[in-house]
Structure formats: C-alpha cells, structure tokens
Design a protein around this motif. Structure first.
Motif, mmCIF file in Angstrom:
data_model
loop_
_atom_site.group_PDB
_atom_site.id
_atom_site.type_symbol
_atom_site.label_atom_id
_atom_site.label_comp_id
_atom_site.label_asym_id
_atom_site.label_seq_id
_atom_site.Cartn_x
_atom_site.Cartn_y
_atom_site.Cartn_z
ATOM 1 N N GLY A 100 37.551 37.366 44.138
ATOM 2 C CA GLY A 100 37.471 38.528 45.025
ATOM 3 C C GLY A 100 38.828 39.179 45.225
ATOM 4 N N LEU A 101 39.846 38.361 45.419
ATOM 5 C CA LEU A 101 41.202 38.878 45.586
ATOM 6 C C LEU A 101 41.683 39.553 44.303
ATOM 7 C CD1 LEU A 101 43.746 39.180 47.300
ATOM 8 C CD2 LEU A 101 44.411 36.885 46.575
ATOM 9 N N ILE A 102 41.417 38.939 43.174
ATOM 10 C CA ILE A 102 41.812 39.513 41.876
ATOM 11 C C ILE A 102 41.104 40.847 41.663
ATOM 12 C CG2 ILE A 102 41.709 39.209 39.368
ATOM 13 C CD1 ILE A 102 41.975 36.121 39.990
ATOM 14 N N TYR A 103 39.828 40.907 41.982
ATOM 15 C CA TYR A 103 39.062 42.153 41.863
ATOM 16 C C TYR A 103 39.688 43.248 42.723
ATOM 17 C CZ TYR A 103 35.360 45.541 42.732
ATOM 18 O OH TYR A 103 34.648 46.701 42.879
ATOM 19 N N ARG A 104 40.060 42.888 43.919
ATOM 20 C CA ARG A 104 40.656 43.837 44.857
ATOM 21 C C ARG A 104 41.980 44.366 44.344
ATOM 22 N NH1 ARG A 104 42.623 41.693 50.371
ATOM 23 N NH2 ARG A 104 43.648 43.528 51.152
ATOM 24 N N LEU A 105 42.798 43.494 43.781
ATOM 25 C CA LEU A 105 44.084 43.920 43.216
ATOM 26 C C LEU A 105 43.882 44.830 42.008
ATOM 27 C CD1 LEU A 105 45.960 40.532 43.557
ATOM 28 C CD2 LEU A 105 46.408 42.613 44.878
ATOM 29 N N GLU A 106 42.869 44.528 41.216
ATOM 30 C CA GLU A 106 42.559 45.378 40.062
ATOM 31 C C GLU A 106 42.051 46.741 40.524
ATOM 32 O OE1 GLU A 106 39.850 45.377 35.978
ATOM 33 O OE2 GLU A 106 39.527 43.817 37.486
ATOM 34 N N GLU A 107 41.193 46.737 41.544
ATOM 35 C CA GLU A 107 40.652 47.983 42.082
ATOM 36 C C GLU A 107 41.763 48.867 42.652
ATOM 37 O OE1 GLU A 107 38.157 47.862 45.722
ATOM 38 O OE2 GLU A 107 36.593 48.639 44.409
ATOM 39 N N ALA A 108 42.788 48.229 43.230
ATOM 40 C CA ALA A 108 43.930 48.962 43.782
ATOM 41 C C ALA A 108 44.950 49.331 42.701
ATOM 42 C CB ALA A 108 44.611 48.129 44.875
ATOM 43 N N LYS A 109 44.640 48.988 41.452
ATOM 44 C CA LYS A 109 45.497 49.289 40.296
ATOM 45 C C LYS A 109 46.857 48.592 40.380
ATOM 46 C CE LYS A 109 42.832 52.746 38.533
ATOM 47 N NZ LYS A 109 41.539 52.186 38.405
ATOM 48 N N ASN A 117 41.528 39.752 33.996
ATOM 49 C CA ASN A 117 40.683 38.856 33.202
ATOM 50 C C ASN A 117 41.390 37.538 32.895
ATOM 51 O OD1 ASN A 117 38.473 40.565 33.150
ATOM 52 N ND2 ASN A 117 39.103 41.563 31.252
ATOM 53 N N LEU A 118 42.673 37.602 32.587
ATOM 54 C CA LEU A 118 43.443 36.374 32.335
ATOM 55 C C LEU A 118 43.507 35.507 33.589
ATOM 56 C CD1 LEU A 118 46.372 37.790 30.177
ATOM 57 C CD2 LEU A 118 44.660 36.132 29.441
ATOM 58 N N MET A 119 43.737 36.159 34.733
ATOM 59 C CA MET A 119 43.823 35.420 35.989
ATOM 60 C C MET A 119 42.484 34.764 36.327
ATOM 61 S SD MET A 119 46.143 38.140 38.092
ATOM 62 C CE MET A 119 46.135 37.252 39.630
ATOM 63 N N LYS A 120 41.394 35.508 36.137
ATOM 64 C CA LYS A 120 40.064 34.954 36.422
ATOM 65 C C LYS A 120 39.779 33.745 35.528
ATOM 66 C CE LYS A 120 38.113 39.361 37.786
ATOM 67 N NZ LYS A 120 37.221 40.447 37.339
ATOM 68 N N ALA A 121 40.164 33.852 34.259
ATOM 69 C CA ALA A 121 39.942 32.733 33.336
ATOM 70 C C ALA A 121 40.727 31.501 33.789
ATOM 71 C CB ALA A 121 40.349 33.131 31.914
ATOM 72 N N ALA A 122 41.954 31.709 34.247
ATOM 73 C CA ALA A 122 42.778 30.590 34.706
ATOM 74 C C ALA A 122 42.252 29.998 36.013
ATOM 75 C CB ALA A 122 44.223 31.043 34.885
ATOM 76 N N MET A 123 41.573 30.801 36.842
ATOM 77 C CA MET A 123 41.074 30.344 38.138
ATOM 78 C C MET A 123 39.735 29.613 38.037
ATOM 79 S SD MET A 123 43.319 31.255 40.379
ATOM 80 C CE MET A 123 44.542 30.899 39.131
ATOM 81 N N HIS A 124 39.086 29.698 36.888
ATOM 82 C CA HIS A 124 37.736 29.123 36.745
ATOM 83 C C HIS A 124 37.767 27.608 36.916
ATOM 84 C CE1 HIS A 124 33.751 28.302 35.121
ATOM 85 N NE2 HIS A 124 33.501 29.577 35.374
ATOM 86 N N ARG A 125 36.757 27.086 37.573
ATOM 87 C CA ARG A 125 36.687 25.639 37.863
ATOM 88 C C ARG A 125 36.705 24.799 36.592
ATOM 89 N NH1 ARG A 125 31.851 27.841 39.435
ATOM 90 N NH2 ARG A 125 32.460 27.788 41.595
ATOM 91 N N GLU A 126 36.121 25.331 35.528
ATOM 92 C CA GLU A 126 36.103 24.588 34.259
ATOM 93 C C GLU A 126 37.503 24.524 33.638
ATOM 94 O OE1 GLU A 126 32.955 23.949 32.159
ATOM 95 O OE2 GLU A 126 31.782 24.122 34.003
ATOM 96 N N THR A 127 38.270 25.572 33.821
ATOM 97 C CA THR A 127 39.631 25.616 33.286
ATOM 98 C C THR A 127 40.524 24.620 34.008
ATOM 99 O OG1 THR A 127 39.371 27.966 32.763
ATOM 100 C CG2 THR A 127 41.616 27.106 32.832
ATOM 101 N N ILE A 128 40.424 24.600 35.321
ATOM 102 C CA ILE A 128 41.276 23.693 36.108
ATOM 103 C C ILE A 128 40.827 22.247 35.922
ATOM 104 C CG2 ILE A 128 42.086 23.124 38.434
ATOM 105 C CD1 ILE A 128 41.828 26.141 39.072
ATOM 106 N N GLY A 129 39.544 22.006 35.905
ATOM 107 C CA GLY A 129 39.001 20.703 35.555
ATOM 108 C C GLY A 129 39.379 19.539 36.446
#
Length: 153
Positions: A100-109, A117-129
C-alpha cells in the motif's frame, strides 16, 4: 458491473479531486442514503480503502452532528516522507501495508513503476522466506533502506 463499494470509493475519490484543499467532509447517513446501502458499508469502504498507507487521513465524529473527514495526504516534501515512512513502517510491516505504501509513492510519482515493482517483489513473503514476526521486521528494515536510498536526493 461494479459493486457498491467500488462506486462509493470512486465517488469519494472524485470529490477529493474536485476539492480545492484535498479535504472532504460528509455525513455517513446521507452517503448511505445516496448509494442505497447501510451506513456500515460506508464505514467498510472508508476503513479499507482510505487508509494512511494508501495516502489518506480519516477523522470520524459519531453522533447527531457527526461527520467523516477524509484528507488526501500530499507526499511532495521529502522530509515529510521520511517522518511518515518511519511512522508508517515502524519496526515491522506486513506485506499488504508495504504494498500500500509503495503504491502510494508510485501514485505520487516519487518512485517509478519499475522501482515500485522491484520493491513489491522484494517485500513479498515468499521472497523474504522467514517465519513471522521476523519476516515483518526484516521487511520493515529493507523497505526503510530502499525508501531512504530512493527518496534522498
């Protein structure tokens, strides 16, 4: 066909865009009457779709003269971003709040689509494991480090 919650969300976002100061005040019952729904559905839309991590501050006063005030938070100032990021993230953050925070920062340009997209991939529960609560703690540290690197100019 869109559902009632989607229509309420779109209506409120349009009101916010039309507002000169980015703030709207409304009566829960009047809005429920307008959309022919129960007031609790208005509460649901506001509590799930107009959150701080999505870029909104909500103030609610119940009772006869009660109102709901929704304000779009402008993230244009970098120092304000750092304070808000620290407050929003804290020492741990779950995947949904991080996205949600990443989306907001993207929306605010403030971050590009690619960076988001890179940040979301790094934040995913499967990535962190890792198991909870360690996973949310690591996610918070990683997200803070990324945002400081991206937003500090």
């Amino acid at each position: 066909m869109r559902n009632t919650s989607d229509m309420i969300e779109q209506y409120l976002k349009q009101l916010l865009q039309q507002s000169a100061d980015g703030i709207i005040e409304l009566q829960r019952n009047e809005l429920a009457e307008q959309f022919q729904c129960v007031p609790s559905q208005i509460n649901y839309v506001i509590s799930t779709r107009f959150t701080l991590d999505k870029g909104y501050l909500v103030e609610s006063k119940r009772g006869g003269g009660g109102y709901i005030r929704i304000q779009k938070v402008d993230l244009g100032m970098h120092e304000m971003i750092h304070v808000e990021v620290s407050q929003t993230i804290g020492s741990e953050i779950d995947q949904s709040a991080a996205e949600g925070l990443i989306y907001r920062l993207e929306e605010a340009k403030l971050v590009s689509c690619r960076e988001a997209n890179l940040m979301k991939a790094a934040m995913h529960r499967e990535t962190i494991g890792l198991k909870l609560p360690l996973r949310d703690e690591v996610r918070a540290r990683m997200l803070k480090a990324m945002l400081v690197a991206l937003l500090t100019k």
